[in-house]
Design an enzyme around this catalytic site. Structure first.
Site, PDB file in Angstrom:
ATOM      1  N   HIS A  80       0.794  -1.173  -0.126  1.00 37.65           N
ATOM      2  CA  HIS A  80      -0.017   0.084   0.173  1.00 37.65           C
ATOM      3  C   HIS A  80       0.710   1.187   0.076  1.00 37.65           C
ATOM      4  O   HIS A  80       1.654   1.428   0.851  1.00 37.65           O
ATOM      5  CB  HIS A  80      -0.789  -0.072   1.080  1.00 37.65           C
ATOM      6  CG  HIS A  80      -1.890   1.295   1.133  1.00 37.65           C
ATOM      7  ND1 HIS A  80      -2.607   1.415   0.347  1.00 37.65           N
ATOM      8  CD2 HIS A  80      -1.820   2.138   2.377  1.00 37.65           C
ATOM      9  CE1 HIS A  80      -3.450   2.535   0.768  1.00 37.65           C
ATOM     10  NE2 HIS A  80      -2.797   3.068   1.777  1.00 37.65           N
ATOM     11  N   LYS A  85      -0.275  11.060   1.394  1.00 39.70           N
ATOM     12  CA  LYS A  85       0.623  10.496   0.444  1.00 39.70           C
ATOM     13  C   LYS A  85       0.401  10.914  -0.933  1.00 39.70           C
ATOM     14  O   LYS A  85       1.209  11.311  -1.721  1.00 39.70           O
ATOM     15  CB  LYS A  85       0.613   8.771   0.561  1.00 39.70           C
ATOM     16  CG  LYS A  85       1.073   8.089   1.895  1.00 39.70           C
ATOM     17  CD  LYS A  85       0.859   6.617   1.825  1.00 39.70           C
ATOM     18  CE  LYS A  85      -0.661   6.076   1.544  1.00 39.70           C
ATOM     19  NZ  LYS A  85      -1.447   6.367   2.638  1.00 39.70           N
ATOM     20  N   ASP A 141      -1.572   3.846  -4.884  1.00 40.95           N
ATOM     21  CA  ASP A 141      -2.634   2.854  -3.828  1.00 40.95           C
ATOM     22  C   ASP A 141      -1.986   1.525  -3.963  1.00 40.95           C
ATOM     23  O   ASP A 141      -1.802   1.000  -2.539  1.00 40.95           O
ATOM     24  CB  ASP A 141      -3.923   3.030  -4.335  1.00 40.95           C
ATOM     25  CG  ASP A 141      -5.008   2.210  -3.298  1.00 40.95           C
ATOM     26  OD1 ASP A 141      -4.715   2.721  -2.319  1.00 40.95           O
ATOM     27  OD2 ASP A 141      -5.572   1.548  -3.734  1.00 40.95           O
ATOM     28  N   ARG A 197      18.191  13.059  15.875  1.00 37.13           N
ATOM     29  CA  ARG A 197      18.386  14.367  15.058  1.00 37.13           C
ATOM     30  C   ARG A 197      19.807  14.503  14.288  1.00 37.13           C
ATOM     31  O   ARG A 197      19.836  15.351  13.575  1.00 37.13           O
ATOM     32  CB  ARG A 197      18.565  15.448  16.207  1.00 37.13           C
ATOM     33  CG  ARG A 197      17.146  15.494  17.008  1.00 37.13           C
ATOM     34  CD  ARG A 197      17.203  16.558  18.148  1.00 37.13           C
ATOM     35  NE  ARG A 197      17.435  17.879  17.423  1.00 37.13           N
ATOM     36  CZ  ARG A 197      17.565  19.148  18.139  1.00 37.13           C
ATOM     37  NH1 ARG A 197      17.502  18.998  19.275  1.00 37.13           N
ATOM     38  NH2 ARG A 197      17.920  20.099  17.416  1.00 37.13           N
TER      39      ARG A 197
END
Length: 315
Positions: free
Chosen positions: A143, A164, A182, A250
């Protein structure tokens, strides 16, 4: 998920490019070639005539037919039974050679596909192997939205409504291209390669909330569409929460690996929050991915500069 394929279907696909003519062909009785196993093992599918380690599709060229026609009657009858074993899926006579009468008769009796072609044996074998590698490879549907970004196959993954499709649309408008929306389908055409493409039903289409179904090819032209692409990077879109912020490093690039069809694929998490220009961040992530593949890591250079600065201060 694997697919099956018969020599009758290969005949339909490759008839023109390989100049294939059917001598015996009953499509509904054509046996299916075995797909790739879960462990990646592939049986001998197509090759030169081999009666010891038999190929599922046996190709007979000039050399093989010269050998066959030189056999005595008793030996030839015995080898005919060996050739037409239960695992045989078809025969191809190449190089414009005539089909021996006994092979033609047995193929008709057993309803085993028998094709002929004027092309060279080696060309026939290599072309069919390439086609089978794509058609019978293990497959999976993931997906997300699959894109070509700066030459890299990128799958945008994440929960529904995380953005998305909107991000994909912005990337397309910036000159990148869509492979599939999709439900992109991925296969392993080579042991270390995963390749993605769009199922025919959804090819060219992108669904964007508020806009509906968009035909990207019609809107942006052929350059905005890629038929298939190697999967190299998975970007997982996640809403930025306090918990996610605490998990992310980070300094480092947060690259990890995920196995897709047994092949490791680089994966990273991209936090989603209001005001963040995700298209720019995806482009930056892809550029950073490319640099890392060339051995460059920004954090390593930063640490080297710090060490050099500390060394100068201590002098």
């Amino acid at each position: 998920m694997s697919r099956s394929l018969t020599l009758a279907e290969l005949h339909e696909r490759l008839r023109e490019s390989l100049a294939l003519e059917a001598v015996v062909l009953v499509p509904e009785h054509a046996p299916a070639l075995p797909p790739e196993a879960a462990d990646g093992a592939v049986p001998n599918l197509v090759g030169h005539l081999n009666l010891i380690q038999a190929n599922r599709v046996q190709v007979l060229g000039k050399t093989e037919l010269a050998y066959w026609n030189g056999l005595g009657g008793t030996v030839r009858a015995r080898l005919l039974d060996t050739l037409f074993n239960d695992e045989l899926c078809g025969l191809i006579v190449s190089d414009g050679q005539p089909v021996p009468d006994d092979i033609r008769a047995r193929a008709a009796e057993r309803r085993v596909p028998l094709l002929t072609t004027p092309l060279k044996c080696e060309h026939i074998i290599s072309t069919i192997r390439h086609e089978l590698g794509r058609a019978l490879a293990a497959r999976i549907v993931l997906h997300g939205v699959f894109l070509n970004v700066l030459g890299v196959g990128v799958l945008l993954a994440g929960a529904s409504n995380v953005g998305k499709s909107e991000l994909a649309l912005e990337l397309i408008s910036r000159g990148h291209s869509l492979v599939a929306d999709d439900a992109p389908e991925f296969s392993r055409p080579a042991p270390d390669t995963v390749e993605g493409s769009a199922p025919p039903m959804i090819k060219d289409f992108l669904e964007v909330s508020g806009l509906g179904i968009l035909n990207i090819r019609a809107m942006y032209g052929d350059a905005a569409i890629r038929h298939r692409k190697q999967l190299e990077l998975i970007i997982q879109l996640e809403p930025l929460t306090t918990a996610l912020s605490e998990q992310l490093d980070r300094l480092h690039d947060n690259f990890s690996e995920r196995e897709v069809l047994g092949v490791p694929v680089t994966t990273m998490t991209l936090p989603v929050a209001p005001g963040r220009n995700l298209a720019v961040m995806v482009e930056a992530a892809v550029r950073n991915f490319l640099l890392s593949h060339h051995g460059y890591h920004a954090v390593e250079e930063l640490m080297q500069r710090q060490e050099q600065a500390m060394g100068r201060e201590s002098e």
